[in-house]
Design a protein around this motif. Structure first.
Motif, short mmCIF file in Angstrom:
data_model
loop_
_atom_site.label_atom_id
_atom_site.label_comp_id
_atom_site.label_asym_id
_atom_site.label_seq_id
_atom_site.Cartn_x
_atom_site.Cartn_y
_atom_site.Cartn_z
N VAL A 74 44.20 54.70 43.42
CA VAL A 74 43.70 53.47 44.03
C VAL A 74 42.17 53.45 43.95
CG1 VAL A 74 43.60 52.03 46.09
CG2 VAL A 74 45.62 53.44 45.66
N CYS A 75 41.64 52.36 43.42
CA CYS A 75 40.20 52.09 43.49
C CYS A 75 40.02 50.81 44.29
CB CYS A 75 39.59 51.93 42.10
SG CYS A 75 37.85 51.41 42.15
N ALA A 76 39.35 50.91 45.44
CA ALA A 76 39.08 49.75 46.28
C ALA A 76 37.59 49.47 46.29
CB ALA A 76 39.58 50.01 47.70
N VAL A 77 37.25 48.21 46.11
CA VAL A 77 35.85 47.79 46.10
C VAL A 77 35.62 46.89 47.32
CG1 VAL A 77 34.03 46.67 44.78
CG2 VAL A 77 35.88 47.88 43.58
N LEU A 78 34.58 47.20 48.07
CA LEU A 78 34.30 46.45 49.29
C LEU A 78 33.79 45.06 48.94
CD1 LEU A 78 34.59 47.28 52.26
CD2 LEU A 78 32.14 47.77 52.28
N SER A 79 34.55 44.05 49.34
CA SER A 79 34.16 42.67 49.13
C SER A 79 33.95 42.02 50.50
CB SER A 79 35.23 41.94 48.30
OG SER A 79 34.81 40.64 47.98
N ALA A 80 34.15 40.72 50.59
CA ALA A 80 33.99 40.01 51.86
C ALA A 80 34.74 38.70 51.81
CB ALA A 80 32.52 39.76 52.16
N ARG A 81 35.31 38.31 52.94
CA ARG A 81 36.05 37.05 52.98
C ARG A 81 35.17 35.86 52.60
NH1 ARG A 81 40.84 35.63 55.23
NH2 ARG A 81 41.01 37.61 56.34
N VAL A 82 33.89 35.93 52.88
CA VAL A 82 33.02 34.80 52.53
C VAL A 82 32.90 34.63 51.02
CG1 VAL A 82 31.68 34.88 54.66
CG2 VAL A 82 30.91 36.20 52.69
N GLY A 83 33.39 35.60 50.24
CA GLY A 83 33.45 35.44 48.80
C GLY A 83 34.63 34.61 48.35
N SER A 84 35.50 34.24 49.27
CA SER A 84 36.65 33.40 48.94
C SER A 84 36.21 31.95 48.80
CB SER A 84 37.71 33.51 50.04
OG SER A 84 38.66 32.47 49.93
N ILE A 109 35.47 40.27 38.69
CA ILE A 109 35.28 41.51 37.93
C ILE A 109 36.37 42.52 38.29
CG2 ILE A 109 33.74 43.51 37.67
CD1 ILE A 109 31.41 41.43 38.14
N VAL A 110 36.68 42.65 39.58
CA VAL A 110 37.72 43.57 40.01
C VAL A 110 39.07 43.15 39.44
CG1 VAL A 110 39.02 44.37 42.03
CG2 VAL A 110 36.52 44.30 42.10
N HIS A 111 39.36 41.86 39.47
CA HIS A 111 40.63 41.36 38.95
C HIS A 111 40.76 41.67 37.46
CE1 HIS A 111 44.19 38.81 39.04
NE2 HIS A 111 43.75 38.21 37.93
N GLY A 112 39.70 41.42 36.72
CA GLY A 112 39.73 41.72 35.29
C GLY A 112 39.86 43.20 35.01
N ALA A 113 39.16 44.02 35.79
CA ALA A 113 39.26 45.47 35.61
C ALA A 113 40.67 45.96 35.86
CB ALA A 113 38.28 46.17 36.55
N ILE A 124 45.86 51.17 40.81
CA ILE A 124 45.73 50.00 41.67
C ILE A 124 44.23 49.77 41.87
CG2 ILE A 124 46.24 48.99 43.91
CD1 ILE A 124 48.57 51.07 44.08
N VAL A 125 43.75 48.60 41.50
CA VAL A 125 42.33 48.25 41.65
C VAL A 125 42.26 46.95 42.44
CG1 VAL A 125 40.15 47.84 40.46
CG2 VAL A 125 41.87 49.33 39.41
N VAL A 126 41.59 46.97 43.59
CA VAL A 126 41.61 45.81 44.48
C VAL A 126 40.24 45.59 45.12
CG1 VAL A 126 44.06 45.98 45.07
CG2 VAL A 126 42.38 47.24 46.43
N SER A 127 40.05 44.36 45.59
CA SER A 127 38.93 44.01 46.47
C SER A 127 39.43 44.02 47.91
CB SER A 127 38.39 42.62 46.14
OG SER A 127 37.82 42.55 44.86
N LEU A 128 38.62 44.54 48.83
CA LEU A 128 39.03 44.60 50.23
C LEU A 128 37.96 43.97 51.14
CD1 LEU A 128 40.54 48.18 50.68
CD2 LEU A 128 41.74 46.03 50.22
N HIS A 129 38.43 43.19 52.09
CA HIS A 129 37.58 42.62 53.14
C HIS A 129 37.75 43.46 54.40
CE1 HIS A 129 35.87 40.00 56.14
NE2 HIS A 129 37.05 39.77 56.68
N GLN A 172 50.45 44.98 43.10
CA GLN A 172 49.41 44.29 43.86
C GLN A 172 48.02 44.54 43.29
OE1 GLN A 172 50.91 46.11 47.63
NE2 GLN A 172 50.71 44.04 48.46
N SER A 173 47.95 45.31 42.23
CA SER A 173 46.66 45.59 41.61
C SER A 173 46.00 44.29 41.14
CB SER A 173 46.84 46.53 40.42
OG SER A 173 45.59 46.95 39.90
N GLY A 174 44.70 44.21 41.34
CA GLY A 174 43.96 43.01 41.00
C GLY A 174 43.84 42.02 42.12
#
Length: 236
Positions: A130-140, A162-166, A178-183, A222-224
């Motif tokens: 699992v690779c999780a990248v810290l994102s933010a809901r305001v990026g939605s 970028i995370v989705h493409g990766a 599994i590569v995801v963005s997390l809020h 659920q990756s991406g």
């Protein structure tokens, strides 16, 4: 078991069945990064940390990212990327400053992209990771109903792409990755001190437990994705 329950088990150390994993935390000197490092240590994982303060990692400098990450020996079953900058949130379009916006993008979008370039070497070819990248809901984009904060919002939206493409690319060679963005929610750190306002906040330790619980409960299909601290999908 839902993802919130998985987080509680992860945080309390009750999940005796999981094996010790190798973990990498990038941005380990920040409030959330430090808390994630501590939570990983508490559950017995072998943790490697990277930060600008301790290791000279400048995510806005491609040569720095290549040198620091190139010196790591993988694989890591868990990678957590917690780099980011808020900048000065704009209240209106006429507050946008090109230089300030470029700096926010350099840290929040281009920096993680430079890090993700190393995933094929740092993640195990076989077996769950699992690779999780810290994102933010305001990026939605879909969740934006009030405008403002243009640089930060746009940089996090770019990060999510970028995370989705990766995730798509990694899925071809690393089938169980599994590569995801997390809020993380609104977390009590220096990062949010001036902007939390009336938002409900959680401690960095609680946020770390929530995020690791979500990571533990994700499956390869659920990756991406883009998920919040309770494991709920956030609209793009």
């Amino acid at each position: 078991m839902d993802l919130r329950e998985a987080g509680a088990r992860s945080q309390s150390g009750l999940d005796k069945g999981r094996h010790m994993a190798r973990a990498l935390v990038i941005g380990a000197s920040g409030g959330i990064g430090q808390a994630v490092v501590q939570a990983l240590h508490d559950r017995g994982d072998d943790v490697v940390t990277l930060s600008r303060r301790a290791d000279g990692l400048d995510v806005t400098d491609a040569a720095s990212v290549a040198a620091v990450l190139g010196g790591l020996d993988g694989p890591f079953e868990t990678i957590f990327v917690a780099v980011g900058v808020l900048g000065v949130p704009e209240k209106s379009l006429d507050a946008i400053d090109a230089g300030a916006m470029a700096q926010v993008f350099a840290v929040n979008a281009i920096g993680p992209a430079l890090i993700l370039r190393h995933l094929p070497r740092l993640l195990p070819r076989n077996g769950r990771s699992v690779c999780a990248v810290l994102s933010a809901r305001v990026g939605s984009i879909g969740d934006n109903a009030i405008g403002g904060w243009h640089s930060y919002r746009a940089s996090k939206a770019a990060l999510n792409q970028i995370v989705h493409g990766a995730a798509i690319e990694l899925g071809r060679s690393h089938k169980d990755s599994i590569v995801v963005s997390l809020h993380p929610g609104t977390v009590e750190t220096a990062f949010t001190a001036n902007y939390a306002g009336r938002h409900k906040t959680v401690t960095a330790g609680e946020a770390a437990g929530n995020l690791l619980g979500v990571m533990d409960g994700l499956s390869a299909d659920q990756s991406g994705g883009f998920f919040d601290y309770a494991g709920k999908a956030v609209p793009w």
